[in-house]
Design a protein around this motif. Sequence first.
Motif, mmCIF file in Angstrom:
data_model
loop_
_atom_site.group_PDB
_atom_site.id
_atom_site.type_symbol
_atom_site.label_atom_id
_atom_site.label_comp_id
_atom_site.label_asym_id
_atom_site.label_seq_id
_atom_site.Cartn_x
_atom_site.Cartn_y
_atom_site.Cartn_z
ATOM 1 N N ARG A 32 0.841 -1.199 0.000
ATOM 2 C CA ARG A 32 0.000 0.000 0.000
ATOM 3 C C ARG A 32 0.877 1.249 0.000
ATOM 4 O O ARG A 32 1.799 1.380 0.792
ATOM 5 C CB ARG A 32 -0.885 -0.033 1.236
ATOM 6 N N GLY A 33 0.600 2.149 -0.926
ATOM 7 C CA GLY A 33 1.318 3.409 -0.994
ATOM 8 C C GLY A 33 2.635 3.350 -1.749
ATOM 9 O O GLY A 33 3.257 4.376 -1.978
ATOM 10 N N ALA A 34 3.084 2.171 -2.122
ATOM 11 C CA ALA A 34 4.357 2.037 -2.846
ATOM 12 C C ALA A 34 4.120 2.197 -4.345
ATOM 13 O O ALA A 34 2.984 2.084 -4.827
ATOM 14 C CB ALA A 34 4.971 0.664 -2.568
ATOM 15 N N ALA A 35 5.200 2.473 -5.062
ATOM 16 C CA ALA A 35 5.105 2.535 -6.526
ATOM 17 C C ALA A 35 4.706 1.157 -7.041
ATOM 18 O O ALA A 35 5.085 0.132 -6.461
ATOM 19 C CB ALA A 35 6.452 2.943 -7.111
ATOM 20 N N TYR A 36 3.922 1.158 -8.107
ATOM 21 C CA TYR A 36 3.455 -0.122 -8.650
ATOM 22 C C TYR A 36 4.620 -0.964 -9.146
ATOM 23 O O TYR A 36 5.472 -0.493 -9.896
ATOM 24 C CB TYR A 36 2.481 0.093 -9.798
ATOM 25 N N ALA A 37 4.623 -2.231 -8.722
ATOM 26 C CA ALA A 37 5.623 -3.177 -9.195
ATOM 27 C C ALA A 37 5.292 -3.562 -10.637
ATOM 28 O O ALA A 37 4.157 -3.393 -11.095
ATOM 29 C CB ALA A 37 5.614 -4.423 -8.303
#
Length: 79
Positions: A32-37
């Motif tokens: 959650r909240g991280a750049a999309y893998a």
Amino acid sequence: MKAKLGVSALVVLFLAGLWLIAAPFAVGYQPRGAAYADATVNDLWLGGALAGVSFVAIVVYAADALRELTGRGKHVADS
């Protein structure tokens, strides 16, 4: 029978597309909240395309079935 099998396959493909869109978030491999893998981006594009194409095919089939039913109704009314 063939029509029911085809529509069933389209519905399954549509649901599979929706699952691909939801999977990164439901399973938790997209923090959650991280750049999309890269896997998340792939799932979103592939799931969106699969759901979109199958939805359009379902709508086209429904429109064709409605047109056929309307034609049958006109034929009965003309008799």
